[in-house]
Design an enzyme around this catalytic site. Structure first.
Site, PDB file in Angstrom:
ATOM      1  N   GLY A   1     -38.453   8.407 -18.496  1.00  0.00           N
ATOM      2  CA  GLY A   1     -38.103   9.020 -16.852  1.00  0.00           C
ATOM      3  C   GLY A   1     -37.579  10.085 -17.211  1.00  0.00           C
TER       4      GLY A   1
ATOM      5  N   ARG B   1     -44.624   8.222 -19.547  1.00  0.00           N
ATOM      6  CA  ARG B   1     -44.440   7.064 -20.338  1.00  0.00           C
ATOM      7  C   ARG B   1     -45.776   6.775 -21.599  1.00  0.00           C
ATOM      8  NH1 ARG B   1     -39.816   5.269 -18.367  1.00  0.00           N
ATOM      9  NH2 ARG B   1     -39.213   5.386 -15.973  1.00  0.00           N
TER      10      ARG B   1
ATOM     11  N   THR C   1     -31.398   9.236 -19.663  1.00  0.00           N
ATOM     12  CA  THR C   1     -31.507   8.845 -17.873  1.00  0.00           C
ATOM     13  C   THR C   1     -30.110   8.294 -17.312  1.00  0.00           C
ATOM     14  OG1 THR C   1     -32.191   6.407 -17.625  1.00  0.00           O
ATOM     15  CG2 THR C   1     -30.400   6.589 -19.965  1.00  0.00           C
TER      16      THR C   1
ATOM     17  N   ASP D   1     -29.834   6.013 -15.897  1.00  0.00           N
ATOM     18  CA  ASP D   1     -29.455   4.829 -16.053  1.00  0.00           C
ATOM     19  C   ASP D   1     -28.207   3.852 -16.430  1.00  0.00           C
ATOM     20  OD1 ASP D   1     -31.512   4.146 -14.412  1.00  0.00           O
ATOM     21  OD2 ASP D   1     -32.847   3.057 -16.115  1.00  0.00           O
TER      22      ASP D   1
ATOM     23  N   ASP E   1     -27.617   3.082 -19.940  1.00  0.00           N
ATOM     24  CA  ASP E   1     -27.981   1.772 -20.154  1.00  0.00           C
ATOM     25  C   ASP E   1     -27.930   1.816 -21.642  1.00  0.00           C
ATOM     26  OD1 ASP E   1     -30.468   3.292 -20.252  1.00  0.00           O
ATOM     27  OD2 ASP E   1     -31.084   1.429 -19.541  1.00  0.00           O
TER      28      ASP E   1
ATOM     29  N   ARG F   1     -32.910   0.194 -13.093  1.00  0.00           N
ATOM     30  CA  ARG F   1     -33.603  -0.603 -14.075  1.00  0.00           C
ATOM     31  C   ARG F   1     -32.536  -1.925 -14.289  1.00  0.00           C
ATOM     32  NH1 ARG F   1     -38.491   0.659 -16.868  1.00  0.00           N
ATOM     33  NH2 ARG F   1     -37.839   2.385 -16.700  1.00  0.00           N
TER      34      ARG F   1
ATOM     35  N   GLY G   1     -17.572   3.566  -1.074  1.00  0.00           N
ATOM     36  CA  GLY G   1     -16.809   2.690  -0.057  1.00  0.00           C
ATOM     37  C   GLY G   1     -18.105   1.295   0.760  1.00  0.00           C
TER      38      GLY G   1
HETATM   39  O1  F6P Z   1     -35.387   4.664 -16.202  1.00  0.00           O
HETATM   40  C1  F6P Z   1     -35.498   5.699 -14.667  1.00  0.00           C
HETATM   41  C2  F6P Z   1     -35.706   4.978 -13.623  1.00  0.00           C
HETATM   42  O2  F6P Z   1     -35.773   5.250 -12.679  1.00  0.00           O
HETATM   43  C3  F6P Z   1     -35.520   3.509 -12.996  1.00  0.00           C
HETATM   44  O3  F6P Z   1     -33.826   3.295 -13.107  1.00  0.00           O
HETATM   45  C4  F6P Z   1     -36.153   2.983 -12.828  1.00  0.00           C
HETATM   46  O4  F6P Z   1     -36.543   1.222 -12.875  1.00  0.00           O
HETATM   47  C5  F6P Z   1     -37.812   3.622 -13.294  1.00  0.00           C
HETATM   48  O5  F6P Z   1     -37.151   4.763 -14.026  1.00  0.00           O
HETATM   49  C6  F6P Z   1     -38.505   3.506 -12.779  1.00  0.00           C
HETATM   50  O6  F6P Z   1     -39.868   4.260 -13.412  1.00  0.00           O
HETATM   51  P1  F6P Z   1     -41.050   5.253 -12.861  1.00  0.00           P
HETATM   52  O7  F6P Z   1     -40.628   6.987 -12.759  1.00  0.00           O
HETATM   53  O8  F6P Z   1     -42.067   5.087 -14.607  1.00  0.00           O
HETATM   54  O9  F6P Z   1     -41.362   4.507 -11.831  1.00  0.00           O
END
Ligand code: F6P
Length: 327
Positions: free
Chosen positions: A14, A75, A129, A131, A133, A175, A189
């Site tokens: 992503g 991907r 990313t 996320d 994570d 995710r 908030g």
């Molecule tokens: O990893 C980044 C992210 O935006 C996640 O937050 C989300 O779950 C996923 O990618 C969505 O992936 P795609 O753009 O392939 O639908």
């Protein structure tokens, strides 16, 4: 003296705001050290398709402030196959690339570790990313910008929620990580924050909303991380409404708008520091490492370690505070 003469850079998985600023830093640091720089278009897919572009310092002019990635991203399932990874390596070798820098999330790092281990080519990863994570960095590229985007959305929704005395459920990305939900929930908030790392039952959520109503809250906002175990925002909203119909209820899924936009100052600086550090790490002879930010220091972590350890980034103290501040 390093034997590296040509570095390939790519973005994968992503996209995240700050990727372009990082590409710029990598290309210019490499050129400063008289290294030839090559961009791989569409990450691992581009290696398989033999899609490369020679880069100079002008190739990265005026991109620092742009969201997305000028190198495109994908991907790539084919890269996970034996034939795919071999094809990718053959093309990388034919192009004369002798080291790689990958910008992306855990899928990108997993691919980089396997590629480097299989073919012995040096690789450094930059955590990119929204996320947040990845183990080995307090913050990943794009996380800060995504949070700012979410906060702007929450602020706007609060205006209309307050005007109509409504209850809004807002679903945010991440995710399996609740980092965006927690931070944006605090900064926006929110009355409640639902996260994958900490289960909140529907009854517990209703109790919170009832308390808010008793305390004369005329509207409320609940932030739901997409990975929360209760299901998505629509499911949660439906289940809450079955038992608690005090408010008129609405749902907003923020979706991919969280991935776009001009990177924040924090992300631009982080991208520049990590890109610069990634080239320097390669030139020092490091490989199969991820560069990251710990406190205010740039550090490197072995990819194997980064991939095997799940970092529990959810700060419990922040969550405890969020609950108190929402009364
Ligand atoms: O990893 C980044 C992210 O935006 C996640 O937050 C989300 O779950 C996923 O990618 C969505 O992936 P795609 O753009 O392939 O639908």
């Amino acid at each position: 003296m390093s034997s590296i003469k040509k570095i390939g850079v790519f973005t994968s998985g992503g996209d995240a705001p700050g990727m372009n600023a990082c590409i710029r830093a990598i290309v210019r640091t490499g050129i400063y050290h008289n290294i030839e720089m090559v961009g791989v278009i569409q990450g691992y897919q581009g290696m398989i398709d033999n899609n490369f572009i020679d880069m100079n310092s002008r190739s990265v002019s005026n991109i620092l402030h742009l969201g997305g990635t000028i190198l495109k991203t994908a991907r790539c399932l084919e890269f996970k196959t034996e034939e795919g990874i071999q094809k990718a390596y053959d093309h990388v070798k034919a192009k004369g690339i002798d080291a790689l820098i990958a910008i992306g999330g855990d899928g990108t790092a997993t691919g980089a570790e396997r590629f480097s281990k299989t073919f012995g080519i040096p690789v450094i990863c930059v955590p990119g990313t929204i996320d947040n994570d990845l183990y080995g960095s307090d913050f990943t590229l794009g996380f800060d910008t995504a949070n700012n985007t979410v906060i702007q959305a929450i602020d706007k929704i609060r205006d209309t929620a307050d005007s109509h005395d409504r209850l809004f459920f807002i679903e945010v990305m991440g995710r399996d990580s609740g980092c965006i939900a927690l931070r944006s929930g605090i900064a926006g908030g929110a009355e409640a924050i639902l996260l994958p790392e900490k289960e909140t039952g529907i009854d517990e959520l209703i109790e919170k909303l009832e308390t808010g109503a008793k305390n004369k809250k005329s509207s409320s906002i609940v932030i739901i991380a997409e990975g929360d175990k209760n299901g998505g925002a629509y499911d949660v909203a439906r289940r809450v409404k079955e038992k608690f119909d005090y408010y008129d209820t609405k749902v907003t899924i923020l979706g991919h708008l969280q991935r776009g936009g001009s990177p924040s100052s924090f992300d631009r600086i982080l991208a520049s520091r990590l890109g610069y550090a990634a080239v320097n790490a390669l030139l020092e002879g490091q490989t199969r490492k991820m560069v990251g930010l710990r406190g205010n220091a740039i550090v490197t972590t072995p990819l194997e370690e980064a991939l095997n350890q799940k970092e529990f980034k959810l700060e419990q103290d922040l969550l405890d505070m969020a609950i108190i501040l929402a009364i």
